[in-house]
Design an enzyme around this catalytic site. Structure first.
Site: not given
Ligand SMILES: *Cc1c(COP(=O)(O)O)cnc(C)c1O
Length: 393
Positions: A60, A279
């Protein structure tokens, strides 16, 4: 062409230097190198940690900023057969390069999104009864061809059926031909080995998942894989660890670094003791100081919070093989590095400074910015020249 620095180059870095054409090399503000071989090695490492469970991959958010298309292609080639994404656009990107992969969409089934699920041939992760009913009407239309996962909440209170709501689905599961191919839950505190919530969640999930007879079960994200075999079930769902984030922050990382970020030194300037930088004039030179002004800033995902103020050190960069502190606040497009301790002949205008890599991990940078490696990765800038090394070449 200038060498990137005078330090010995890693394989990934020298390959990156070769992969950037000479004109781009003269114009680019920064080079973001993503090591696909390291991602594949990390996947293989997680898979062996979880044997005999199947190791899926979470890609994702553009594969956590690393590029969903090249990452999926590399993992597919390495034997990964199940992918998790958040959105339908991401599912389409996975489908384009992994023709027969199983793809789960974590955000679930939006109203009227059925035709798109059918067209891409991906599976929603369903987390409530209304969603389930809408998906079942789609199944009637498509002749019960399509599949889905059921998400059960065991403590996150984010997405998912409650345990009682999940129990209400059991008669349908037992009736057969239900299309449910996975039952899953998600851990809230997996990166903390001793946290009692892990034990409560795994017990609750084990109980309900066992009643979905014949359906594969999945609980663990990256960190969950390191909590022990009782957390593994049938399918592992690592994301962050694939991309080099430490899944066991209480110990040294078992993962290989994936991302290397270099940005250009646009100017080198000498300032006197007592002068300030940037800044807010938050950083004061305590000695005659040489600064490298580097072309990366918060618009490139280099967090403003990683800057330094008097009495509080910020993040570091590597210049000519030496760790150097950031001086002052991070600007939108620029940051300053104190290179006083680098021998003057070793660094020139036009050289690159390493912001991630050469021992500086995404976790280090995240620590200095008061955030987590996940947020560093998903903010990696679009202005950098992206270079992929490994598998997809
Ligand atoms: C994003 C996500 C993962 C992966 O999690 P990581 O901590 O990045 O390994 C697994 N399961 C769900 C439901 C997620 O939303």
């Amino acid at each position: 062409m200038d060498r990137l620095s005078d330090t010995p180059q890693t394989a990934a870095n020298s390959a990156a230097t070769l992969a950037v054409d000479p004109v781009t090399m003269t114009t680019t503000t920064g080079i973001l190198t993503i090591d696909l071989d390291a991602i594949v090695a990390n996947w293989t490492r997680l898979k062996s940690q979880g044997v005999p469970a199947e190791c899926a991959a979470v890609v994702k958010a553009d594969a956590y900023g690393c590029g969903i298309t090249p990452v999926t292609r590399a993992l597919w080639k390495a034997g990964c057969r199940t992918f998790f994404v958040a959105t339908l656009d991401e599912a389409r990107a996975v489908r384009d390069v992994a023709r027969t992969a199983v793809i789960y969409v974590l955000d679930g089934f939006f109203p009227n999104s059925g035709p798109t699920f059918a067209e891409i041939d991906c599976r929603p992760v369903i987390g409530d009864a209304t969603e389930f009913a809408e998906w079942e009407s789609l199944r009637k239309i498509t002749g019960r061809q399509n599949a889905a996962a059921i998400h059960i909440d065991t403590g996150m209170n984010r997405l998912g059926f409650s345990i009682a709501e999940a129990e209400a689905l059991l008669p349908r599961i037992h009736a057969g031909n239900h299309g449910i191919t996975l039952v899953m839950s998600h851990l809230a505190n997996a990166e903390l080995l001793g946290d009692p919530m892990n034990g409560r969640q795994v017990a609750a999930f084990r109980d309900i998942a066992s009643r979905f007879s014949g359906v594969a079960a999945s609980l663990s994200n990256s960190s969950g894989i390191f909590l022990g075999s009782q957390f593994h079930f049938d399918v592992l769902r690592p994301g962050a660890a694939l991309y080099g984030v430490n899944p066991t922050p209480e110990a040294d990382t078992p993962m290989l670094p994936v991302v290397n970020l270099k940005a250009r030194i646009a100017q080198i300037r000498q300032i006197e003791r007592g002068q300030t930088v940037g800044y807010g004039a938050t950083w004061t030179a305590r000695r005659p100081t040489r600064l490298a002004i580097v072309t990366a800033g918060y618009a490139d995902g280099y967090f403003r919070a990683a800057g330094s103020v008097d009495n509080r050190r910020g993040a570091e960069a590597v210049v000519a093989g030496k760790r150097c502190p950031i001086a002052g606040r991070i600007s939108m497009d620029l940051l300053a590095i104190d290179i006083t301790d680098v021998p003057p002949h070793a660094v020139r205008r036009g050289h690159m400074a390493t912001l991630i890599g050469d021992g500086i991990t995404v976790d280090h940078l995240a620590h200095h910015a008061g955030t987590i490696g996940y947020e560093v990765l998903t903010n990696l800038g679009r202005r950098f020249t992206r270079v992929y090394v490994g598998e997809a070449d």
